[in-house]
Design a protein around this motif. Structure first.
Motif, PDB file in Angstrom:
ATOM      1  N   GLU A 196       0.831  -1.211   0.000  1.00  0.00           N
ATOM      2  CA  GLU A 196       0.000   0.000   0.000  1.00  0.00           C
ATOM      3  C   GLU A 196       0.863   1.258   0.000  1.00  0.00           C
ATOM      4  O   GLU A 196       0.602   2.197  -0.762  1.00  0.00           O
ATOM      5  CB  GLU A 196      -0.921  -0.002   1.214  1.00  0.00           C
ATOM      6  CG  GLU A 196      -1.999  -1.053   1.175  1.00  0.00           C
ATOM      7  CD  GLU A 196      -2.758  -1.177   2.490  1.00  0.00           C
ATOM      8  OE1 GLU A 196      -2.617  -0.282   3.362  1.00  0.00           O
ATOM      9  OE2 GLU A 196      -3.484  -2.169   2.648  1.00  0.00           O
ATOM     10  N   ILE A 197       1.885   1.289   0.858  1.00  0.00           N
ATOM     11  CA  ILE A 197       2.761   2.463   0.948  1.00  0.00           C
ATOM     12  C   ILE A 197       3.473   2.692  -0.372  1.00  0.00           C
ATOM     13  O   ILE A 197       3.523   3.824  -0.884  1.00  0.00           O
ATOM     14  CB  ILE A 197       3.780   2.296   2.094  1.00  0.00           C
ATOM     15  CG1 ILE A 197       3.067   2.337   3.450  1.00  0.00           C
ATOM     16  CG2 ILE A 197       4.869   3.373   2.022  1.00  0.00           C
ATOM     17  CD1 ILE A 197       3.931   1.913   4.630  1.00  0.00           C
ATOM     18  N   LEU A 198       4.033   1.626  -0.945  1.00  0.00           N
ATOM     19  CA  LEU A 198       4.742   1.768  -2.219  1.00  0.00           C
ATOM     20  C   LEU A 198       3.799   2.211  -3.332  1.00  0.00           C
ATOM     21  O   LEU A 198       4.160   3.053  -4.161  1.00  0.00           O
ATOM     22  CB  LEU A 198       5.454   0.464  -2.575  1.00  0.00           C
ATOM     23  CG  LEU A 198       6.657   0.130  -1.687  1.00  0.00           C
ATOM     24  CD1 LEU A 198       7.118  -1.303  -1.925  1.00  0.00           C
ATOM     25  CD2 LEU A 198       7.799   1.104  -1.926  1.00  0.00           C
ATOM     26  N   ASN A 199       2.597   1.660  -3.354  1.00  0.00           N
ATOM     27  CA  ASN A 199       1.614   2.063  -4.367  1.00  0.00           C
ATOM     28  C   ASN A 199       1.252   3.534  -4.250  1.00  0.00           C
ATOM     29  O   ASN A 199       1.078   4.222  -5.260  1.00  0.00           O
ATOM     30  CB  ASN A 199       0.348   1.204  -4.282  1.00  0.00           C
ATOM     31  CG  ASN A 199       0.504  -0.140  -4.938  1.00  0.00           C
ATOM     32  OD1 ASN A 199       1.319  -0.311  -5.839  1.00  0.00           O
ATOM     33  ND2 ASN A 199      -0.272  -1.115  -4.488  1.00  0.00           N
ATOM     34  N   THR A 202       5.008   3.154  -6.898  1.00  0.00           N
ATOM     35  CA  THR A 202       5.797   1.954  -7.152  1.00  0.00           C
ATOM     36  C   THR A 202       4.891   0.737  -7.022  1.00  0.00           C
ATOM     37  O   THR A 202       4.316   0.488  -5.966  1.00  0.00           O
ATOM     38  CB  THR A 202       6.963   1.840  -6.152  1.00  0.00           C
ATOM     39  OG1 THR A 202       7.763   3.015  -6.246  1.00  0.00           O
ATOM     40  CG2 THR A 202       7.812   0.624  -6.439  1.00  0.00           C
ATOM     41  N   THR A 203       4.763   0.001  -8.103  1.00  0.00           N
ATOM     42  CA  THR A 203       3.912  -1.178  -8.110  1.00  0.00           C
ATOM     43  C   THR A 203       4.769  -2.420  -7.930  1.00  0.00           C
ATOM     44  O   THR A 203       5.702  -2.663  -8.696  1.00  0.00           O
ATOM     45  CB  THR A 203       3.131  -1.282  -9.437  1.00  0.00           C
ATOM     46  OG1 THR A 203       2.403  -0.063  -9.615  1.00  0.00           O
ATOM     47  CG2 THR A 203       2.188  -2.462  -9.431  1.00  0.00           C
ATOM     48  N   PHE A 251       2.974  -8.934  -4.069  1.00  0.00           N
ATOM     49  CA  PHE A 251       3.067  -9.346  -2.678  1.00  0.00           C
ATOM     50  C   PHE A 251       4.362 -10.137  -2.445  1.00  0.00           C
ATOM     51  O   PHE A 251       5.050  -9.938  -1.453  1.00  0.00           O
ATOM     52  CB  PHE A 251       1.831 -10.183  -2.324  1.00  0.00           C
ATOM     53  CG  PHE A 251       1.700 -10.472  -0.863  1.00  0.00           C
ATOM     54  CD1 PHE A 251       1.282  -9.484   0.011  1.00  0.00           C
ATOM     55  CD2 PHE A 251       1.975 -11.731  -0.358  1.00  0.00           C
ATOM     56  CE1 PHE A 251       1.148  -9.735   1.364  1.00  0.00           C
ATOM     57  CE2 PHE A 251       1.844 -12.003   0.989  1.00  0.00           C
ATOM     58  CZ  PHE A 251       1.430 -11.009   1.856  1.00  0.00           C
ATOM     59  N   GLU A 252       4.714 -11.010  -3.378  1.00  0.00           N
ATOM     60  CA  GLU A 252       5.947 -11.808  -3.255  1.00  0.00           C
ATOM     61  C   GLU A 252       7.186 -10.921  -3.337  1.00  0.00           C
ATOM     62  O   GLU A 252       8.148 -11.125  -2.592  1.00  0.00           O
ATOM     63  CB  GLU A 252       6.001 -12.895  -4.329  1.00  0.00           C
ATOM     64  CG  GLU A 252       4.988 -14.003  -4.119  1.00  0.00           C
ATOM     65  CD  GLU A 252       5.136 -14.697  -2.768  1.00  0.00           C
ATOM     66  OE1 GLU A 252       6.276 -15.011  -2.375  1.00  0.00           O
ATOM     67  OE2 GLU A 252       4.102 -14.918  -2.105  1.00  0.00           O
ATOM     68  N   GLU A 253       7.175  -9.935  -4.230  1.00  0.00           N
ATOM     69  CA  GLU A 253       8.313  -9.017  -4.347  1.00  0.00           C
ATOM     70  C   GLU A 253       8.508  -8.220  -3.063  1.00  0.00           C
ATOM     71  O   GLU A 253       9.637  -8.034  -2.605  1.00  0.00           O
ATOM     72  CB  GLU A 253       8.113  -8.065  -5.531  1.00  0.00           C
ATOM     73  CG  GLU A 253       8.241  -8.724  -6.875  1.00  0.00           C
ATOM     74  CD  GLU A 253       7.821  -7.812  -8.017  1.00  0.00           C
ATOM     75  OE1 GLU A 253       8.383  -7.994  -9.111  1.00  0.00           O
ATOM     76  OE2 GLU A 253       6.947  -6.937  -7.823  1.00  0.00           O
TER      77      GLU A 253
END
Length: 62
Positions: free
Chosen positions: A15-18, A22-23, A26-28
């Motif tokens: 959520e923070i990165l989005n 930045t997309t 979940f695995e990344e």
């Protein structure tokens, strides 16, 4: 992957990165968090080691 409890969950990190454009999957983000967690541990250990070495050196010069 670590099973330790951490203050930032993978979902929250996504959520923070989005929010900042930045997309990531979940695995990344789980890999990123593991890297950051391990890097933080290494950094703290290095600081403690250096602090201990500095303290030992100052005792020698007294």
């Amino acid at each position: 992957m670590q099973d330790k409890k951490r203050s930032i969950t993978p979902q929250k990190a996504v959520e923070i990165l989005n929010e900042h454009g930045t997309t990531v999957t979940f695995e990344e983000v789980k890999i990123i968090l593991d890297f950051m967690y391990n890097f933080a541990i290494l950094s703290v250990n290095q600081l403690v080691k250096n602090k201990s070495t500095d303290s030992d050196e100052s005792k020698k010069h007294r």
